[in-house]
Design an enzyme around this catalytic site. Structure first.
Site, PDB file in Angstrom:
ATOM      1  N   ARG A   1      33.289  55.761  64.145  1.00 43.67           N
ATOM      2  CA  ARG A   1      32.679  57.060  64.446  1.00 43.67           C
ATOM      3  C   ARG A   1      31.505  57.337  63.505  1.00 43.67           C
ATOM      4  O   ARG A   1      30.456  57.827  63.935  1.00 43.67           O
ATOM      5  CB  ARG A   1      33.725  58.169  64.336  1.00 43.67           C
ATOM      6  CG  ARG A   1      34.820  58.101  65.394  1.00 43.67           C
ATOM      7  CD  ARG A   1      35.879  59.156  65.163  1.00 43.67           C
ATOM      8  NE  ARG A   1      35.333  60.500  65.359  1.00 43.67           N
ATOM      9  CZ  ARG A   1      35.941  61.603  64.936  1.00 43.67           C
ATOM     10  NH1 ARG A   1      37.097  61.528  64.286  1.00 43.67           N
ATOM     11  NH2 ARG A   1      35.393  62.784  65.157  1.00 43.67           N
TER      12      ARG A   1
ATOM     13  N   GLY B   1      51.460  45.998  46.557  1.00 45.03           N
ATOM     14  CA  GLY B   1      51.230  44.644  47.039  1.00 45.03           C
ATOM     15  C   GLY B   1      49.887  44.115  46.600  1.00 45.03           C
ATOM     16  O   GLY B   1      49.061  44.843  46.042  1.00 45.03           O
TER      17      GLY B   1
ATOM     18  N   VAL C   1      44.579  52.313  45.739  1.00 41.60           N
ATOM     19  CA  VAL C   1      44.900  53.053  46.961  1.00 41.60           C
ATOM     20  C   VAL C   1      45.989  54.086  46.701  1.00 41.60           C
ATOM     21  O   VAL C   1      45.875  55.244  47.111  1.00 41.60           O
ATOM     22  CB  VAL C   1      45.317  52.098  48.094  1.00 41.60           C
ATOM     23  CG1 VAL C   1      45.788  52.887  49.322  1.00 41.60           C
ATOM     24  CG2 VAL C   1      44.157  51.181  48.469  1.00 41.60           C
TER      25      VAL C   1
ATOM     26  N   ARG D   1      35.478  54.656  60.558  1.00 45.73           N
ATOM     27  CA  ARG D   1      34.267  53.876  60.276  1.00 45.73           C
ATOM     28  C   ARG D   1      33.402  53.741  61.526  1.00 45.73           C
ATOM     29  O   ARG D   1      32.177  53.852  61.460  1.00 45.73           O
ATOM     30  CB  ARG D   1      34.659  52.486  59.771  1.00 45.73           C
ATOM     31  CG  ARG D   1      35.196  52.470  58.353  1.00 45.73           C
ATOM     32  CD  ARG D   1      35.808  51.124  58.005  1.00 45.73           C
ATOM     33  NE  ARG D   1      36.151  51.042  56.585  1.00 45.73           N
ATOM     34  CZ  ARG D   1      37.079  50.245  56.084  1.00 45.73           C
ATOM     35  NH1 ARG D   1      37.779  49.458  56.894  1.00 45.73           N
ATOM     36  NH2 ARG D   1      37.315  50.220  54.780  1.00 45.73           N
TER      37      ARG D   1
ATOM     38  N   TYR E   1      62.952  54.232  41.560  1.00 45.03           N
ATOM     39  CA  TYR E   1      63.334  54.505  42.943  1.00 45.03           C
ATOM     40  C   TYR E   1      64.318  55.664  43.060  1.00 45.03           C
ATOM     41  O   TYR E   1      64.256  56.448  44.016  1.00 45.03           O
ATOM     42  CB  TYR E   1      63.910  53.240  43.590  1.00 45.03           C
ATOM     43  CG  TYR E   1      62.852  52.228  43.930  1.00 45.03           C
ATOM     44  CD1 TYR E   1      61.987  52.436  45.002  1.00 45.03           C
ATOM     45  CD2 TYR E   1      62.698  51.073  43.175  1.00 45.03           C
ATOM     46  CE1 TYR E   1      60.995  51.522  45.310  1.00 45.03           C
ATOM     47  CE2 TYR E   1      61.713  50.145  43.472  1.00 45.03           C
ATOM     48  CZ  TYR E   1      60.862  50.376  44.543  1.00 45.03           C
ATOM     49  OH  TYR E   1      59.879  49.467  44.840  1.00 45.03           O
TER      50      TYR E   1
ATOM     51  N   HIS F   1      44.521  45.868  62.464  1.00 36.44           N
ATOM     52  CA  HIS F   1      43.632  46.349  61.402  1.00 36.44           C
ATOM     53  C   HIS F   1      43.093  45.094  60.725  1.00 36.44           C
ATOM     54  O   HIS F   1      43.627  44.615  59.738  1.00 36.44           O
ATOM     55  CB  HIS F   1      44.403  47.219  60.409  1.00 36.44           C
ATOM     56  CG  HIS F   1      43.608  47.601  59.188  1.00 36.44           C
ATOM     57  ND1 HIS F   1      42.372  48.209  59.269  1.00 36.44           N
ATOM     58  CD2 HIS F   1      43.868  47.444  57.861  1.00 36.44           C
ATOM     59  CE1 HIS F   1      41.912  48.422  58.033  1.00 36.44           C
ATOM     60  NE2 HIS F   1      42.797  47.955  57.166  1.00 36.44           N
TER      61      HIS F   1
ATOM     62  N   PRO G   1      48.704  42.725  55.121  1.00 30.72           N
ATOM     63  CA  PRO G   1      48.236  43.107  56.457  1.00 30.72           C
ATOM     64  C   PRO G   1      49.142  44.173  57.064  1.00 30.72           C
ATOM     65  O   PRO G   1      50.316  43.925  57.296  1.00 30.72           O
ATOM     66  CB  PRO G   1      48.296  41.798  57.248  1.00 30.72           C
ATOM     67  CG  PRO G   1      49.351  40.983  56.542  1.00 30.72           C
ATOM     68  CD  PRO G   1      49.295  41.369  55.095  1.00 30.72           C
ATOM     69  N   VAL G   2      48.585  45.335  57.301  1.00 32.08           N
ATOM     70  CA  VAL G   2      49.393  46.523  57.558  1.00 32.08           C
ATOM     71  C   VAL G   2      50.244  46.413  58.817  1.00 32.08           C
ATOM     72  O   VAL G   2      51.392  46.865  58.835  1.00 32.08           O
ATOM     73  CB  VAL G   2      48.521  47.794  57.593  1.00 32.08           C
ATOM     74  CG1 VAL G   2      47.593  47.820  58.798  1.00 32.08           C
ATOM     75  CG2 VAL G   2      49.397  49.040  57.545  1.00 32.08           C
ATOM     76  N   ASP G   3      49.738  45.810  59.881  1.00 31.31           N
ATOM     77  CA  ASP G   3      50.514  45.730  61.121  1.00 31.31           C
ATOM     78  C   ASP G   3      51.758  44.863  60.926  1.00 31.31           C
ATOM     79  O   ASP G   3      52.857  45.216  61.362  1.00 31.31           O
ATOM     80  CB  ASP G   3      49.646  45.172  62.246  1.00 31.31           C
ATOM     81  CG  ASP G   3      48.379  45.981  62.438  1.00 31.31           C
ATOM     82  OD1 ASP G   3      48.481  47.134  62.885  1.00 31.31           O
ATOM     83  OD2 ASP G   3      47.290  45.472  62.116  1.00 31.31           O
TER      84      ASP G   3
END
EC number: 1.1.1.27
Length: 316
Positions: free
Chosen positions: A155, A81, A16, A153, A67, A177, A123-125
């Site tokens: 749409r 992650g 990603v 997706r 960093y 999500h 988990p993004v949220d």
């Protein structure tokens, strides 16, 4: 953002992260892209590979670094992650990625205290909420990719079903999500025509169960891709690019990013995918769109799923 050079840092050079760097490079959204990864050689390899193509795009410096090299970034995108393996859900990753984020977020904040943080890891949220708490940033500057990809997706699948240009399909996926997300059918239309009327008056070829089938296909889309290729990368990278574009160009675009709710929809203190106005300061406004009673109920149930899982980690 009214400045000549935009610096974007990406934490994580996996499928990603590297594809996101490519998408940003192709769109010419940054003058500098910094890639940071625990696997320094992997990050260097990705930066080299991308840099070898800079003669074909707008000028951009792409480096692999630590960093400290992210200092004064305008946007920091976190993709690092563990990713779900076949058979795992996104929520199965909570504890592993929480520990990883405890090491990432303080370093990001140390070097880029004025940045906008965009969380993509799953988990993004929940991880966006974790980032909000660990960073101490105002909520408008901590954003999750939310259901931007799920909406795309949805749409796409509706466009395929109705044999219509996906750009003329208007709708949203809201909430987590993940498996408790909801399809906002009450807001769905094709060029202003409700799907029910479009089906009845124009399409006339629907088998009738598409309102159950298509949302399930949206929920399972990532799992199906995982089963086939082992990871997702292209579509989520394009979703991230779209969010970044809205920020940099101060578009005031409405996207279903993961945002912190403070009483909207009767939901408090949780991040989830909700239509929000996105611009140069991050999340400018959270919109309370009118949902059906059943959709409101499902949205609250999705929030409860997220809260139950958030309680599994000792975040304060």
């Amino acid at each position: 953002m009214n400045k000549k050079g935009i610096k974007i840092s990406i934490i994580g050079s996996g499928f990603v992260g590297s594809t996101t760097a490519y998408a940003l490079m192709m769109e010419g959204l940054a003058s500098e892209i910094v890639i940071v990864d625990i696997n320094k050689e992997k990050a260097k390899g990705e930066a080299m590979d991308l840099s070898h193509g800079v003669s074909f795009v707008k000028p951009v410096d792409i480096i692999a670094g630590d960093y400290e090299d992210t200092k004064d970034s305008d946007i920091v995108i976190i993709t690092a992650g563990a990713g779900p393996k076949p058979g795992e859900t996104r929520l199965d990753l909570i504890n592993k990625n929480y520990e990883i984020f405890k090491g990432i977020v303080p370093e990001v904040v140390k070097y880029s205290p004025k940045s906008i943080l965009l969380v993509v890891s799953n988990p993004v949220d929940i991880l966006t909420y974790v980032t909000y708490k660990l960073s101490g940033f105002p909520q408008e500057r901590v954003i999750g990719s939310g259901t931007v990809l799920d909406t795309s997706r949805f749409r796409y699948l509706l466009g395929e079903h109705f044999k219509i240009d996906v750009r003329n399909v208007h709708t949203y996926i809201l909430g987590e999500h993940g498996d408790s997300e909801i399809a906002a059918w009450s807001l769905t239309n094709i060029a202003g025509i409700s799907v029910e009327d479009y089906c009845k008056d124009i399409c006339k070829g629907c088998e009738g169960n598409f309102k159950n089938r298509i949302p399930e296909e949206v929920k399972n889309a990532a799992y199906e891709v995982l089963e086939r290729k082992g990871y997702t990368s292209y579509a989520i990278a394009l979703a991230v690019r779209r969010i970044v574009e809205a920020i940099i160009r101060d578009e005031d675009s409405i996207l279903t990013v993961s945002t912190l709710l403070r009483g909207e929809y009767g939901i408090n203190d949780i991040y989830m995918g909700i239509p929000s106005v996105i611009g140069e300061t991050g999340i400018k406004r959270v919109l309370e769109v009118k949902l059906s009673k059943d959709e409101e109920k499902q949205l609250k149930e999705s929030a409860e799923v997220l809260k139950e899982n958030l309680n599994k980690i000792p975040i304060k």
